[in-house]
Design an enzyme around this catalytic site. Structure first.
Site, PDB file in Angstrom:
ATOM      1  N   VAL A 187       0.840  -1.208   0.000  1.00  0.00           N
ATOM      2  CA  VAL A 187       0.000   0.000   0.000  1.00  0.00           C
ATOM      3  C   VAL A 187       0.874   1.257   0.000  1.00  0.00           C
ATOM      4  CG1 VAL A 187      -1.901  -1.177   1.182  1.00  0.00           C
ATOM      5  CG2 VAL A 187      -0.162  -0.004   2.548  1.00  0.00           C
ATOM      6  N   ASP A 188       2.173   1.075  -0.348  1.00  0.00           N
ATOM      7  CA  ASP A 188       3.119   2.204  -0.218  1.00  0.00           C
ATOM      8  C   ASP A 188       3.230   3.065  -1.476  1.00  0.00           C
ATOM      9  OD1 ASP A 188       5.723  -0.346  -0.338  1.00  0.00           O
ATOM     10  OD2 ASP A 188       4.717   0.672  -1.999  1.00  0.00           O
TER      11      ASP A 188
ATOM     12  N   HIS B  34      -4.515  -4.751  -2.340  1.00  0.00           N
ATOM     13  CA  HIS B  34      -4.949  -4.464  -0.956  1.00  0.00           C
ATOM     14  C   HIS B  34      -5.262  -2.985  -0.792  1.00  0.00           C
ATOM     15  CE1 HIS B  34      -2.733  -8.348   0.446  1.00  0.00           C
ATOM     16  NE2 HIS B  34      -3.916  -8.602  -0.070  1.00  0.00           N
TER      17      HIS B  34
ATOM     18  N   CYS C 177     -20.950   5.651   6.921  1.00  0.00           N
ATOM     19  CA  CYS C 177     -21.679   6.107   5.728  1.00  0.00           C
ATOM     20  C   CYS C 177     -20.905   5.857   4.436  1.00  0.00           C
ATOM     21  CB  CYS C 177     -22.019   7.602   5.863  1.00  0.00           C
ATOM     22  SG  CYS C 177     -20.589   8.667   5.603  1.00  0.00           S
TER      23      CYS C 177
ATOM     24  N   CYS D  59     -15.535  10.933  10.530  1.00  0.00           N
ATOM     25  CA  CYS D  59     -16.095  11.262   9.208  1.00  0.00           C
ATOM     26  C   CYS D  59     -16.542  12.719   9.137  1.00  0.00           C
ATOM     27  CB  CYS D  59     -17.287  10.334   8.934  1.00  0.00           C
ATOM     28  SG  CYS D  59     -18.069  10.661   7.345  1.00  0.00           S
TER      29      CYS D  59
ATOM     30  N   GLY E 148       9.295 -10.751  -3.654  1.00  0.00           N
ATOM     31  CA  GLY E 148       9.220 -10.317  -2.254  1.00  0.00           C
ATOM     32  C   GLY E 148       7.903 -10.593  -1.565  1.00  0.00           C
TER      33      GLY E 148
ATOM     34  N   SER F 141       5.808 -13.641   0.832  1.00  0.00           N
ATOM     35  CA  SER F 141       5.970 -14.910   1.564  1.00  0.00           C
ATOM     36  C   SER F 141       4.914 -15.915   1.125  1.00  0.00           C
ATOM     37  CB  SER F 141       5.845 -14.663   3.072  1.00  0.00           C
ATOM     38  OG  SER F 141       4.563 -14.093   3.334  1.00  0.00           O
TER      39      SER F 141
ATOM     40  N   GLU G  44      14.905 -15.711   0.432  1.00  0.00           N
ATOM     41  CA  GLU G  44      14.872 -17.110   0.906  1.00  0.00           C
ATOM     42  C   GLU G  44      13.714 -17.840   0.241  1.00  0.00           C
ATOM     43  OE1 GLU G  44      14.349 -16.619   5.105  1.00  0.00           O
ATOM     44  OE2 GLU G  44      12.243 -16.046   4.913  1.00  0.00           O
TER      45      GLU G  44
ATOM     46  N   ALA H 125      15.903  -8.216  -3.906  1.00  0.00           N
ATOM     47  CA  ALA H 125      15.300  -7.830  -5.200  1.00  0.00           C
ATOM     48  C   ALA H 125      15.995  -6.611  -5.799  1.00  0.00           C
ATOM     49  CB  ALA H 125      13.818  -7.541  -4.995  1.00  0.00           C
TER      50      ALA H 125
HETATM   51  N1  APR Z   1      14.244  -8.785  -1.606  1.00  0.00           N
HETATM   52  C1  APR Z   1      13.347  -9.760  -1.918  1.00  0.00           C
HETATM   53  N2  APR Z   1      12.541 -10.363  -1.012  1.00  0.00           N
HETATM   54  C2  APR Z   1      12.659  -9.956   0.271  1.00  0.00           C
HETATM   55  C3  APR Z   1      13.559  -8.949   0.691  1.00  0.00           C
HETATM   56  C4  APR Z   1      14.369  -8.353  -0.319  1.00  0.00           C
HETATM   57  N3  APR Z   1      15.261  -7.391  -0.028  1.00  0.00           N
HETATM   58  N4  APR Z   1      13.434  -8.784   2.042  1.00  0.00           N
HETATM   59  C5  APR Z   1      12.469  -9.644   2.449  1.00  0.00           C
HETATM   60  N5  APR Z   1      12.021 -10.357   1.397  1.00  0.00           N
HETATM   61  C6  APR Z   1      10.977 -11.386   1.373  1.00  0.00           C
HETATM   62  C7  APR Z   1      10.855 -12.212   2.645  1.00  0.00           C
HETATM   63  O1  APR Z   1      11.724 -13.335   2.580  1.00  0.00           O
HETATM   64  C8  APR Z   1       9.372 -12.632   2.580  1.00  0.00           C
HETATM   65  O2  APR Z   1       9.229 -13.828   1.833  1.00  0.00           O
HETATM   66  O3  APR Z   1       9.747 -10.717   1.236  1.00  0.00           O
HETATM   67  C9  APR Z   1       8.705 -11.490   1.812  1.00  0.00           C
HETATM   68  C10 APR Z   1       7.862 -10.595   2.688  1.00  0.00           C
HETATM   69  O4  APR Z   1       6.786 -11.356   3.155  1.00  0.00           O
HETATM   70  P1  APR Z   1       5.632 -10.647   4.025  1.00  0.00           P
HETATM   71  O5  APR Z   1       6.259  -9.737   5.009  1.00  0.00           O
HETATM   72  O6  APR Z   1       4.716 -11.739   4.475  1.00  0.00           O
HETATM   73  O7  APR Z   1       4.894  -9.707   2.974  1.00  0.00           O
HETATM   74  P2  APR Z   1       3.748 -10.093   1.954  1.00  0.00           P
HETATM   75  O8  APR Z   1       4.016 -11.429   1.353  1.00  0.00           O
HETATM   76  O9  APR Z   1       3.605  -8.932   1.051  1.00  0.00           O
HETATM   77  O10 APR Z   1       2.446 -10.171   2.901  1.00  0.00           O
HETATM   78  C11 APR Z   1       1.220 -10.331   2.250  1.00  0.00           C
HETATM   79  O11 APR Z   1       0.084  -9.994   4.344  1.00  0.00           O
HETATM   80  O12 APR Z   1      -0.007  -8.874   6.317  1.00  0.00           O
HETATM   81  C12 APR Z   1      -0.582  -8.974   5.075  1.00  0.00           C
HETATM   82  O13 APR Z   1      -1.703  -7.303   3.892  1.00  0.00           O
HETATM   83  C13 APR Z   1      -0.420  -7.684   4.314  1.00  0.00           C
HETATM   84  O14 APR Z   1       0.008  -7.374   1.980  1.00  0.00           O
HETATM   85  C14 APR Z   1       0.431  -8.067   3.130  1.00  0.00           C
HETATM   86  C15 APR Z   1       0.164  -9.563   2.997  1.00  0.00           C
END
Ligand code: APR
Length: 244
Positions: A103-104, A119, A130, A148, A188, A190, A216, A233
């Site tokens: 959301v950035d 998201h 409302c 509001c 990036g 999980s 990872e 990345a």
């Molecule tokens: N380059 C690439 N990947 C990276 C880096 C990096 N520099 N640093 C961290 N990561 C990886 C981590 O290994 C992890 O797999 O990015 C992933 C981040 O995972 P999350 O923090 O779970 O983020 P995300 O997958 O976007 O979460 C999904 O969960 O909490 C909700 O709404 C929130 O949009 C979010 C959603």
């Protein structure tokens, strides 16, 4: 990894329709902490309390302060080389769209035009009573949850919290792209949160080539990923774009 990098570049070069799915990891090198894994926000702030609509309704003050602080951090963050790499692929006609869970708004700031905000984003506030919305004007917001301007009801940040629906247009467009694309560049994430995580799975079912950029392995790496690009990345994607 260089073999995977070359196979990934070849897949993008030969793609009819390549898309990207990005998560919090693509913004870590911009200074924004991820939610899970090393330095993850959810390790300190349980998501059911801080990122769910029920948690917000139970304790709006505490949850609002958490997001306000995070929004103030966002203010000083710039796109990473990874955001710029995706924007470059789009302007070279090699990337159809970025589907982001973030959301950035750093993809837009880096120059990506076709960004599907799965998201939502934090640029607006929405009234829970409302439905009225207004821009998130950080200068005129404080620690009290926003009220509001129409009905004085409780407002929430405009992005999707756990327990809320994904914006319909984003859901439909992401699913359409997942079915027609032939390459997905997953960066990036999980792969924990659905329905966003279903994009590469749907694409794979339609015989797409899945490239994954992460520091990872994840749930996807063994099951759907065809080329795993290990590393930050911000380092990996510029090299991939150079090869393409
Ligand atoms: N380059 C690439 N990947 C990276 C880096 C990096 N520099 N640093 C961290 N990561 C990886 C981590 O290994 C992890 O797999 O990015 C992933 C981040 O995972 P999350 O923090 O779970 O983020 P995300 O997958 O976007 O979460 C999904 O969960 O909490 C909700 O709404 C929130 O949009 C979010 C959603």
């Amino acid at each position: 990894m260089s073999d995977a990098l070359h196979r990934a570049a070849e897949a993008i070069r030969g793609a009819r329709c390549a898309i990207a799915l990005t998560g919090a990891g693509i913004s870590v090198e911009s200074g924004i902490p991820p939610f899970r894994g090393k330095g993850g926000l959810w390790l300190k702030y349980p998501p059911e309390e801080y990122a769910s609509i029920d948690g917000y309704l139970r304790n709006p003050g505490k949850v609002w302060r958490f997001w306000l602080e995070l929004a103030q951090t966002l203010g000083g963050c710039r796109p990473s080389p990874a955001h710029y790499a995706l924007a470059e692929l789009e302007s070279a006609g090699r990337l159809e769209a970025v589907i982001t869970q973030n959301v950035d708004r750093l993809h837009q700031e880096a120059g990506s035009n076709n960004v599907i905000e799965f998201h939502g984003n934090f640029s607006r506030l929405a009234c829970l009573d409302c439905g009225a919305t207004r821009p998130t004007d950080l200068e005129h917001l404080d620690e009290r949850p926003p009220r509001c301007h129409v009905c004085s009801g409780l407002m929430k940040p405009g992005f999707v919290m756990f327990g809320e629906m994904i914006p319909t247009d984003a859901l439909i467009e992401a699913d359409r792209l997942a079915q027609v694309c032939d390459v997905v560049l997953v960066v990036g994430t999980s792969a924990n949160v659905f329905p966003a995580a279903s994009v590469p799975i749907t694409a794979k079912r339609h015989r797409a080539f899945i490239i994954e950029s992460n520091i990872e392995p994840t749930e996807f790496t063994e099951s759907v990923t065809d080329a795993f690009l290990e590393g930050p990345a911000g380092e990996v994607l510029p090299r991939l774009v150079e090869l393409v």
